[in-house]
Design a protein around this motif. Structure first.
Motif, short mmCIF file in Angstrom:
data_model
loop_
_atom_site.label_atom_id
_atom_site.label_comp_id
_atom_site.label_asym_id
_atom_site.label_seq_id
_atom_site.Cartn_x
_atom_site.Cartn_y
_atom_site.Cartn_z
N SER A 1 0.82 -1.28 0.16
CA SER A 1 -0.08 -0.01 -0.18
C SER A 1 1.32 0.93 0.03
O SER A 1 0.78 2.24 -0.68
N LEU A 2 1.97 1.25 0.79
CA LEU A 2 3.04 2.61 0.46
C LEU A 2 4.67 2.05 0.47
O LEU A 2 5.29 0.89 1.37
N PHE A 3 4.87 2.89 -0.60
CA PHE A 3 6.44 1.86 -1.08
C PHE A 3 7.16 4.21 -0.77
O PHE A 3 7.17 4.50 -0.81
N PRO A 4 9.01 3.74 -1.11
CA PRO A 4 9.65 4.66 -0.69
C PRO A 4 8.70 5.49 -2.70
O PRO A 4 8.80 5.04 -3.60
N GLY A 5 8.90 6.42 -2.79
CA GLY A 5 7.56 7.05 -4.18
C GLY A 5 6.91 7.33 -4.35
O GLY A 5 6.02 7.85 -5.31
N GLY A 6 5.99 6.43 -3.39
CA GLY A 6 4.24 6.35 -4.05
C GLY A 6 3.04 5.06 -3.59
O GLY A 6 4.53 4.31 -2.15
N VAL A 7 2.33 5.34 -3.08
CA VAL A 7 1.56 4.40 -2.98
C VAL A 7 1.46 2.90 -4.40
O VAL A 7 2.01 3.40 -5.17
N GLY A 8 0.71 1.74 -3.44
CA GLY A 8 0.75 0.96 -4.13
C GLY A 8 -0.32 0.67 -5.64
O GLY A 8 -0.27 2.08 -5.53
N LYS A 9 0.24 -0.23 -6.53
CA LYS A 9 -1.04 -0.10 -8.01
C LYS A 9 -2.74 -0.41 -7.45
O LYS A 9 -2.32 -1.04 -7.22
N THR A 10 -2.36 1.01 -8.91
CA THR A 10 -4.30 0.29 -7.92
C THR A 10 -4.63 -0.01 -9.70
O THR A 10 -3.78 0.35 -10.79
N ALA A 11 -6.46 -0.78 -9.43
CA ALA A 11 -6.63 -0.81 -11.12
C ALA A 11 -7.11 0.32 -11.53
O ALA A 11 -7.57 0.49 -13.03
N ASP A 12 -8.03 1.76 -10.80
CA ASP A 12 -9.01 2.47 -11.49
C ASP A 12 -8.67 3.83 -11.21
O ASP A 12 -7.41 4.14 -9.56
N ALA A 13 -9.10 4.91 -11.49
CA ALA A 13 -9.06 5.59 -10.86
C ALA A 13 -9.53 5.86 -9.12
O ALA A 13 -9.47 6.41 -8.23
N GLU A 14 -10.91 5.25 -9.16
CA GLU A 14 -11.71 4.99 -8.44
C GLU A 14 -10.93 4.07 -6.62
O GLU A 14 -10.35 5.10 -5.15
N LYS A 15 -9.88 3.36 -7.01
CA LYS A 15 -9.33 2.87 -6.13
C LYS A 15 -8.06 3.16 -5.64
O LYS A 15 -7.90 3.42 -4.51
N PHE A 16 -7.55 4.49 -6.65
CA PHE A 16 -6.15 4.63 -6.54
C PHE A 16 -7.08 6.65 -5.58
O PHE A 16 -6.54 6.63 -4.84
#
Length: 228
Positions: free
Chosen positions: A167-182
């Motif tokens: 869910s959280l890495f250096p440089g950003g959040v984890g990959k998400t499938a679409d804009a709503e999930k992001f």
């Protein structure tokens, strides 16, 4: 028989597949980070210094190495295995480790169905896991998967150690499938992690190097703008 797992006590948070594990000793606990499998998955063995009781976060891959680590460092006694989310690269070794060690397992109910071992315990937002004298808060972060969780271990002096899965890495959040999930993941990460914990909070992600909330906080607006 698996070879003994080499452990480096000079903790940097940077490890790679096949390299030595690393140990960080904090007030009341030992944290061992090991990289397993071709996707550089991090698994973490968290041990209570007072009781010796241990928690494994993500039995991701290379079951023989994880079993050897538990046997060497925890005397083969493992209280619990937590799976941070349902993507297979984070549980490929789960069934073998459970069969060899006999530990209980836990996951968020929204991510439990794909797991090869039905969880013995649900991980619900705001509740806690007790491992010896250690208490780790469960933080539900929806977006990378519906039931992704982070675990927060707070030292007696107040410093927090966050095990964030993907869910959280250096440089950003984890990959998400679409804009709503992001949008869901960003909202949860901002309110439940950055909104609660200080800049010295250490982040232990599901892949790659560690970071701190202080290193990442200045970039939150950039992440929202780029959409990933």
């Amino acid at each position: 028989m698996a070879q003994p797992v080499a452990i480096d006590s000079n903790y940097t948070g940077h490890i790679a597949p096949g390299s030595s594990a690393q140990r960080r000793t904090v007030d009341g606990a030992s944290i061992i980070k090991i990289s397993v499998g071709p996707m550089d998955n991090n698994a973490y063995l968290v041990q209570c210094s007072s009781t010796g009781l241990s928690l494994l976060i993500d039995a991701a891959n290379e079951a023989p190495r994880l079993i050897q680590l538990v046997r060497a460092e925890a005397g083969g006694v493992l209280e619990l295995i937590v799976t941070t989310h349902s993507h297979p690269d984070h549980w490929l070794a789960l069934q073998d480790v459970v069969s060899a060690i006999g530990a209980s397992t836990a996951a968020h109910p929204l991510d439990a169905e794909p797991l090869p071992v039905p969880p013995d315990f649900d991980l619900d937002d705001g509740e806690s896991i007790q491992i010896g004298e250690l208490e780790l808060e469960i933080i539900h972060l929806s977006g990378h998967t519906p039931g992704s969780v982070a675990l927060a271990l707070t030292e007696p002096g107040g410093r927090v150690h966050l095990f964030t899965g993907d869910s959280l890495f250096p440089g950003g959040v984890g990959k998400t499938a679409d804009a709503e999930k992001f949008a869901s993941l960003m909202a949860d990460v901002e309110t439940k992690l950055f909104g609660r914990f200080g800049d010295d909070t250490i982040v232990y992600p599901g892949h790659g190097d560690d970071t701190t909330l202080g290193n990442e906080r200045p970039h939150l607006a950039e992440w929202r703008e780029r959409g990933w």
